[in-house]
Design an enzyme around this catalytic site. Structure first.
Site, PDB file in Angstrom:
ATOM      1  N   THR A  27      43.235  44.305  39.827  1.00 38.75           N
ATOM      2  CA  THR A  27      42.143  45.008  39.569  1.00 38.75           C
ATOM      3  C   THR A  27      41.738  46.476  40.213  1.00 38.75           C
ATOM      4  OG1 THR A  27      40.754  43.655  41.000  1.00 38.75           O
ATOM      5  CG2 THR A  27      40.922  43.168  38.640  1.00 38.75           C
ATOM      6  N   ASP A  28      42.295  46.552  41.481  1.00 41.91           N
ATOM      7  CA  ASP A  28      41.924  47.603  42.319  1.00 41.91           C
ATOM      8  C   ASP A  28      42.314  48.873  41.816  1.00 41.91           C
ATOM      9  OD1 ASP A  28      41.367  45.919  44.364  1.00 41.91           O
ATOM     10  OD2 ASP A  28      42.874  46.223  45.540  1.00 41.91           O
ATOM     11  N   LYS A  83      35.800  50.635  38.854  1.00 40.89           N
ATOM     12  CA  LYS A  83      35.696  49.195  39.793  1.00 40.89           C
ATOM     13  C   LYS A  83      34.533  49.504  40.592  1.00 40.89           C
ATOM     14  CE  LYS A  83      37.723  45.604  42.266  1.00 40.89           C
ATOM     15  NZ  LYS A  83      38.765  45.056  42.705  1.00 40.89           N
ATOM     16  N   THR A 112      45.787  39.865  41.409  1.00 36.63           N
ATOM     17  CA  THR A 112      45.276  38.636  41.496  1.00 36.63           C
ATOM     18  C   THR A 112      45.505  37.591  40.218  1.00 36.63           C
ATOM     19  OG1 THR A 112      43.684  39.445  42.981  1.00 36.63           O
ATOM     20  CG2 THR A 112      43.010  37.600  41.983  1.00 36.63           C
TER      21      THR A 112
HETATM   22  N1  ASP Z   1      44.826  43.790  45.535  1.00 32.13           N
HETATM   23  C1  ASP Z   1      44.676  43.120  44.161  1.00 32.13           C
HETATM   24  C2  ASP Z   1      45.432  44.256  43.332  1.00 32.13           C
HETATM   25  O1  ASP Z   1      44.691  44.978  42.703  1.00 32.13           O
HETATM   26  C3  ASP Z   1      43.424  42.873  43.707  1.00 32.13           C
HETATM   27  C4  ASP Z   1      43.321  42.235  42.487  1.00 32.13           C
HETATM   28  O2  ASP Z   1      44.308  41.885  41.424  1.00 32.13           O
HETATM   29  O3  ASP Z   1      42.120  42.048  41.858  1.00 32.13           O
HETATM   30  O4  ASP Z   1      46.595  44.010  43.110  1.00 32.13           O
END
Ligand code: ASP
Length: 434
Positions: free
Chosen positions: A165-166, A244, A88
């Site tokens: 973040t995932d 997370k 993201t």
């Molecule tokens: N689905 C995304 C990822 O982890 C979510 C994010 O970037 O926060 O690539």
């Protein structure tokens, strides 16, 4: 104003029909709107039809290069390398569909956060542009190699990895193990809102990471994200014990079973160390993952069936995420629980040939396989993890990395050793929030 005259990363003064004047770095435009990143860090959108005048502001601080963005004042500024992986933080909203797609190039990122240039001379490089959910051991190795390459440049004070973040905490754990005694800070940064949204947390996360790198003596692998819901401070978490904890909140990442490493107040330029500042001594080494190693995670639950375990027979290692102190349904109590015998015999067989480790699904706390008889039976069967408080994600990564680099017996022994701070000595329960 109809034509697309704005150039991404350049700064403009825009006058509007209502006589207001806005100044900011151009982010993107649609046929109707123009989006600028304002000095406050927030993005603002204006209807093109309301713009009466606009002018580029020549700012010495922003420089551009097609492939690599650089600004050197090497006498004064440290050098930071931004390795970009996707997620993201590197996405923007398609305002026609509302979808979030990864479209920012590294140059865009640096162009959007000109304040970075006040802190350091910045280089950025695209390693990959994928959602973090698609990452695997291959990507950890790719990142490790890029870091090893970057370390040849002695002027680099630290590295920022922009990342989804995932699975950010899996990557931080993977790099913590793979890069032993890394001599500089490596900081993983993500964002929960795409960088071109007014509510994006990307700016503060990135700037705080850069501020930390340029002002610390610590080395090692960290995560830098919002400390709480206010857009004020960031928290720096050690790479091996972060999780997370929320799907949308900006302060989603928390330190588990240990204190956060530090908080960073970027606006007041302050780093508050919560834990001993660590600097790594010893020889640096990069031990990559064997990309063929297969480790699974099995989560226990009421009603777990033996057939669910069968497909894991050929795996090299398994993390069992047990209930409570580390339990699985392995007791034979009456006819309705008869099949639990098969679960125990699968565990015994697997532990004889491969490696099995227990973690707990309670999130916080320690595994204890000595309290209840099912726990004792699991320990006797050869399940590792007794008295450890390693989080499941880190256990998974640690086991895969150990099996990649050591014999089965060495891996079993090393799983119980505190290699990178992933095990805390004793739980001081009162200290941590639940
Ligand atoms: N689905 C995304 C990822 O982890 C979510 C994010 O970037 O926060 O690539």
């Amino acid at each position: 104003m109809e034509d697309k005259d704005f150039v991404q990363g350049k700064k403009y003064v825009v006058k509007l029909k209502d006589k207001s004047v806005m100044e900011g770095v151009f982010v993107s435009e649609t046929s109707i709107h123009v989006f600028l990143k304002l000095k406050s860090g927030y993005n603002a959108g204006f209807e093109k039809k309301n713009i009466t005048e606009y002018k580029e502001v020549v700012d010495r601080k922003i420089s551009r290069d097609k492939k690599v963005t650089k600004k050197y004042d090497s006498k004064k500024l440290h050098k930071i390398l931004i390795l970009h992986t996707g997620g993201t933080i590197a996405s923007k909203v398609d305002y026609s569909t509302g979808a979030v797609t990864p479209r920012f190039s590294p140059e865009d990122l640096v162009g959007m956060y000109p304040e970075l240039m006040d802190l350091a001379s910045v280089e950025s490089k695209l390693v990959s542009n994928i959602p973090s959910d698609d990452m695997n051991f291959h990507h950890y190795n790719m990142l490790g190699k890029s870091i090893v390459e970057a370390l040849k440049d002695k002027k680099i004070k630290g590295i920022i990895l922009t990342h989804g973040t995932d699975t950010l905490h899996y990557t931080s754990a993977a790099l913590s193990f793979a890069l032993e005694c890394v001599p500089i800070p490596i900081v993983l940064v993500g964002s929960q809102r795409s960088s071109d949204r007014p509510s994006s947390d990307a700016a503060l996360n990135l700037l705080s990471a850069a501020y930390f790198i340029t002002n610390t003596k610590s080395s090692g692998v960290y995560i830098c994200m919002h400390e709480n819901m206010n857009d004020e401070k960031c928290v720096l978490l050690k790479g091996v014990n972060a999780k997370k904890m929320h799907s949308t909140r900006r302060d989603a990442f928390k330190s588990i079973n240990t204190k956060p490493f530090a908080t960073i107040d970027f606006n007041n330029k302050k780093i508050d160390y919560k834990d001993e500042a660590s600097s790594t001594h010893g020889n640096f080494s990069f031990k990559p993952f064997n990309e063929k190693i297969r480790v699974g995670i099995i989560r226990s639950r009421p009603g777990l069936a033996p057939e669910e375990l069968k497909p894991y027979e050929k795996f090299d290692g398994l993390v069992l995420e047990g209930t409570g102190l580390g339990h699985f349904p392995i007791g034979f109590i009456d006819k309705s629980t008869e099949h639990n015998k098969e679960i125990l015999s699968f565990i015994k067989d697997f532990a004889d040939k491969k490696v099995l480790c227990m973690t707990t699904q309670t999130i916080r706390g320690r595994v204890n396989l000595s309290v209840y008889s099912p726990g004792r039976a699991l320990k006797e069967a050869g399940v590792l993890g007794h008295d450890l408080d390693i989080i499941t994600e880190t256990a998974y990564v640690k086991l895969a990395w150990l099996l990649s680099n050591y014999s089965r017996n060495e891996a079993k022994k090393l799983y119980h050793a505190n290699l990178r701070g992933e095990i805390s000595k004793r739980s001081e329960v009162e200290e941590y929030e639940l």
